[in-house]
Design an enzyme around this catalytic site. Structure first.
Site, PDB file in Angstrom:
ATOM      1  N   ARG A 156       0.860  -1.210   0.000  1.00 11.33           N
ATOM      2  CA  ARG A 156       0.000   0.000   0.000  1.00 11.33           C
ATOM      3  C   ARG A 156       0.887   1.247   0.000  1.00 11.33           C
ATOM      4  O   ARG A 156       1.446   1.644   1.031  1.00 11.33           O
ATOM      5  CB  ARG A 156      -0.909   0.016   1.222  1.00 11.33           C
ATOM      6  N   ARG A 169       1.407  -6.265  -9.952  1.00 10.25           N
ATOM      7  CA  ARG A 169       1.885  -5.715  -8.670  1.00 10.25           C
ATOM      8  C   ARG A 169       1.940  -6.764  -7.557  1.00 10.25           C
ATOM      9  O   ARG A 169       2.443  -6.482  -6.477  1.00 10.25           O
ATOM     10  CB  ARG A 169       1.024  -4.533  -8.222  1.00 10.25           C
ATOM     11  N   HIS A 184       0.765   3.796 -10.325  1.00  9.42           N
ATOM     12  CA  HIS A 184      -0.165   4.271  -9.291  1.00  9.42           C
ATOM     13  C   HIS A 184       0.601   5.014  -8.178  1.00  9.42           C
ATOM     14  O   HIS A 184       0.617   4.584  -7.024  1.00  9.42           O
ATOM     15  CB  HIS A 184      -0.894   3.040  -8.728  1.00  9.42           C
ATOM     16  N   ASP A 220     -11.601  10.757  -6.808  1.00 10.14           N
ATOM     17  CA  ASP A 220     -11.186   9.548  -7.546  1.00 10.14           C
ATOM     18  C   ASP A 220     -11.552   9.774  -9.008  1.00 10.14           C
ATOM     19  O   ASP A 220     -12.604   9.351  -9.483  1.00 10.14           O
ATOM     20  CB  ASP A 220     -11.917   8.321  -6.989  1.00 10.14           C
ATOM     21  N   GLU A 280      -1.582   9.527 -11.003  1.00 12.60           N
ATOM     22  CA  GLU A 280      -1.136   8.299 -11.676  1.00 12.60           C
ATOM     23  C   GLU A 280      -1.103   8.453 -13.197  1.00 12.60           C
ATOM     24  O   GLU A 280      -2.161   8.623 -13.822  1.00 12.60           O
ATOM     25  CB  GLU A 280      -2.089   7.169 -11.291  1.00 12.60           C
TER      26      GLU A 280
HETATM   27  O1  TA6 Z   1      -6.396   4.746  -8.742  1.00 10.64           O
HETATM   28  C1  TA6 Z   1      -7.528   4.976  -7.951  1.00 10.64           C
HETATM   29  C2  TA6 Z   1      -8.133   3.646  -7.534  1.00 10.64           C
HETATM   30  O2  TA6 Z   1      -8.585   2.913  -8.642  1.00 10.64           O
HETATM   31  C3  TA6 Z   1      -9.221   3.916  -6.520  1.00 10.64           C
HETATM   32  O3  TA6 Z   1     -10.493   3.680  -7.073  1.00 10.64           O
HETATM   33  C4  TA6 Z   1      -8.879   2.980  -5.359  1.00 10.64           C
HETATM   34  O4  TA6 Z   1      -9.484   1.723  -5.553  1.00 10.64           O
HETATM   35  C5  TA6 Z   1      -7.353   2.931  -5.488  1.00 10.64           C
HETATM   36  O5  TA6 Z   1      -7.128   2.831  -6.889  1.00 10.64           O
HETATM   37  C6  TA6 Z   1      -6.669   1.863  -4.661  1.00 10.64           C
HETATM   38  O6  TA6 Z   1      -6.849   0.612  -5.224  1.00 10.64           O
HETATM   39  P1  TA6 Z   1      -6.219  -0.649  -4.441  1.00 10.64           P
HETATM   40  O7  TA6 Z   1      -6.627  -1.846  -5.217  1.00 10.64           O
HETATM   41  O8  TA6 Z   1      -4.719  -0.453  -4.423  1.00 10.64           O
HETATM   42  O9  TA6 Z   1      -6.769  -0.582  -3.027  1.00 10.64           O
END
Ligand code: TA6
Length: 303
Positions: free
Chosen positions: A67, A90, A168, A213, A272
């Site tokens: 994370r 990932r 991301h 978002d 991102e």
């Molecule tokens: O990039 C934004 C997003 O798609 C959000 O909608 C949220 O889900 C975030 O990514 C985190 O995703 P993850 O799967 O890493 O918890």
């Protein structure tokens, strides 16, 4: 051991014994990359300041993705398809690419590593396409961090495949309410907080007071993220990545994520570089390249 004696590239055990690579620059800058997910988890400037956000609750245990840092979202961004959210790259173990394709000769004083991901038999069951994903992670002499992805269709079945992608990136910020983003004004975006409906952004730079978002479409090659408190601007320069996703979970979503501290939303912002609206299709033998270069300027690039 003085920093001058330290090797520019070192492979050591990270959290939970996961292998990570440490890249050291010439002025004390540093980048750390876990082979799990080819996941950049640290990018430090010459003062040793951490520029990326990694949650204190990140689990660092496969198959859960780390994370924070820079998760690689491939072959699917978000839940825009049948795979797990953000695809499987990932949460796979990448290896060193000992036969990287010829890259343009890199300038001196650049430290880089080449990693590679190929699908396992299990992967081919869920995504039946042969590929090679080569990732070069470079720490430039000025402390800039570059990620260059090369995805090649290595299939012999004559079949093309299509994918979406994102770096991301979680930026570390002093206080989300003191952050502005420039470069996305007036653009169209898909709002994930409103059933991914399409809207047009207002005319001035983005500020943040609640969950955001948004998938901005056809964005410029340069985006600026300004941290007012630190008087620091992050610059994102990108190629082959037309879209840009901006995400902060804010308080409610933060509390709902086990691997994210309740108050950590105040100190991060995801911007991102991505390919979402127009997925990439590769015929056998074709290759796609997507590159992002991150740098910082110790002043606010006010409009
Ligand atoms: O990039 C934004 C997003 O798609 C959000 O909608 C949220 O889900 C975030 O990514 C985190 O995703 P993850 O799967 O890493 O918890």
């Amino acid at each position: 051991m003085s920093s001058s004696e330290r090797k520019p590239i070192e492979v050591i055990k990270g959290i939970n014994g996961l292998e990570k690579v440490v890249l050291r620059g010439i002025h004390g800058t540093c980048v750390e990359v876990y082979l799990y997910g080819a996941h950049v988890t640290s990018w430090k400037n010459e003062l040793g300041e951490e520029l990326l956000f990694v949650s204190s609750k990140s689990i660092f245990k496969p198959p859960k993705p780390i994370r924070g840092g820079i998760p690689i979202c491939f072959p699917q961004f978000s839940n825009l398809g049948p795979l797990e959210t953000h695809g499987f790259a990932r949460n796979r173990l990448w290896t060193f690419d000992d036969d990287p394709p010829p890259f343009p000769p890199d300038a001196a004083n650049k430290v880089f590593i080449d990693l590679i991901l190929r699908p396992t038999k299990e992967d081919l069951k869920i995504w039946p396409h042969s590929f090679e994903f080569r990732l070069r992670i470079t720490l430039g002499p000025g402390g800039d961090l570059m990620l260059t992805s090369r995805v090649r269709n290595t299939g012999t079945d004559g079949k093309p495949f299509t994918f979406t992608f994102a770096y991301h990136t979680y930026f570390s910020v002093s206080d989300i309410s003191e952050v502005r983003v420039e470069g996305l004004e007036t653009l169209d975006y898909l709002d994930n907080c409103q059933n991914r409906e399409r809207f047009t952004e207002q005319g001035d730079s983005l500020t943040f007071e609640s969950e955001v978002d948004k998938i901005y479409l056809s964005t410029p090659t340069k985006i600026a993220v300004m941290d007012h408190e630190k008087k620091r601007t992050f610059l994102i320069r990108k190629e082959g990545l037309p879209d840009a996703v901006v995400w902060n979970p804010w308080d409610k979503k933060a509390k709902a994520m086990a691997d994210f501290g309740d108050d950590e939303y105040k100190h991060m912002l995801c911007v991102e570089a991505a390919v979402v609206e127009k997925p990439i299709t590769l015929k056998p033998g074709e290759e796609w390249r997507g590159r992002q270069e991150l740098s910082t300027v110790n002043k606010l690039l006010d409009s």
